[in-house]
Design a protein around this motif. Structure first.
Motif, short mmCIF file in Angstrom:
data_model
loop_
_atom_site.label_atom_id
_atom_site.label_comp_id
_atom_site.label_asym_id
_atom_site.label_seq_id
_atom_site.Cartn_x
_atom_site.Cartn_y
_atom_site.Cartn_z
N VAL A 28 0.87 -1.17 0.00
CA VAL A 28 0.00 0.00 0.00
C VAL A 28 0.91 1.22 0.00
CG1 VAL A 28 -1.74 1.33 1.26
CG2 VAL A 28 -1.83 -1.16 1.29
N ILE A 29 0.61 2.16 -0.89
CA ILE A 29 1.38 3.40 -0.97
C ILE A 29 0.42 4.57 -0.79
CG2 ILE A 29 2.81 4.87 -2.45
CD1 ILE A 29 3.47 2.20 -3.98
N LEU A 37 4.81 3.75 2.76
CA LEU A 37 4.93 2.56 1.93
C LEU A 37 4.81 1.34 2.84
CD1 LEU A 37 5.65 0.78 -0.52
CD2 LEU A 37 8.04 1.38 -0.13
N PHE A 38 3.74 0.57 2.67
CA PHE A 38 3.56 -0.67 3.42
C PHE A 38 3.98 -1.82 2.52
CE2 PHE A 38 0.68 -4.35 4.11
CZ PHE A 38 1.27 -4.81 5.28
N VAL A 39 4.97 -2.59 2.96
CA VAL A 39 5.46 -3.74 2.22
C VAL A 39 4.77 -4.98 2.78
CG1 VAL A 39 7.49 -5.10 1.59
CG2 VAL A 39 7.68 -2.61 1.84
N GLN A 61 -1.21 1.03 -5.40
CA GLN A 61 -0.14 0.06 -5.55
C GLN A 61 0.68 0.46 -6.77
OE1 GLN A 61 -1.57 -3.96 -5.67
NE2 GLN A 61 -2.51 -3.82 -3.66
N VAL A 62 1.84 -0.14 -6.94
CA VAL A 62 2.65 0.09 -8.13
C VAL A 62 2.12 -0.85 -9.20
CG1 VAL A 62 4.96 -0.01 -9.14
CG2 VAL A 62 4.67 0.71 -6.76
N PRO A 108 12.30 8.02 0.10
CA PRO A 108 12.23 8.74 1.38
C PRO A 108 10.95 8.45 2.19
CG PRO A 108 11.75 10.24 -0.42
CD PRO A 108 12.14 8.92 -1.03
N TYR A 109 10.02 7.68 1.64
CA TYR A 109 8.76 7.41 2.35
C TYR A 109 9.02 6.59 3.61
CZ TYR A 109 5.70 9.04 -1.44
OH TYR A 109 5.03 9.79 -2.36
#
Length: 113
Positions: free
Chosen positions: A2-3, A10-12, A35-36, A57-58
């Motif tokens: 999630v961005i 940025l949630f990975v 999302q990307v 930088p997020y």
């Protein structure tokens, strides 16, 4: 993943760590959640940053899990899929219970009146 550009977040999403639950909680709270495109939702941080370097930088967050519990969870998921393929049933899981339905049991046509 999630961005949120407005929150610079940025949630990975690491597989088998509850990431779907976290994503469902974040999306309503972050109206610009995205999302990307073209990247798997379980992509590693390096792959995400190669696709979108401006995310560097997020504030980046992800969750980890005990490796043994994670692998056991993965193994059980694979076994469920294997059982589904073997006996032709469709498995629908809901948190603590599961429902099995056989496609062969469904009627193929309606009775004539």
């Amino acid at each position: 993943m999630v961005i949120s550009d407005s929150a610079r977040l940025l949630f990975v999403h690491v597989q088998k760590t509850g990431g779907s639950t976290i994503q469902r909680a974040l999306e309503p709270a972050l109206p610009d959640a995205r999302q990307v495109k073209g990247i798997d939702r379980h992509a590693m941080l390096g792959g995400i940053l190669r696709a979108e370097p401006d995310l560097t930088p997020y504030w980046t967050v992800g969750f980890v899990r005990n490796p043994w519990a994670r692998m056991l969870s993965w193994f059980r998921m694979v076994e469920r899929f294997r059982d589904t393929e073997r006996d032709g049933t469709q498995v629908i899981e809901r948190r603590t219970s599961s429902c099995r339905a056989s496609p062969r049991a469904a009627p193929t046509s309606r009775p004539s009146s």
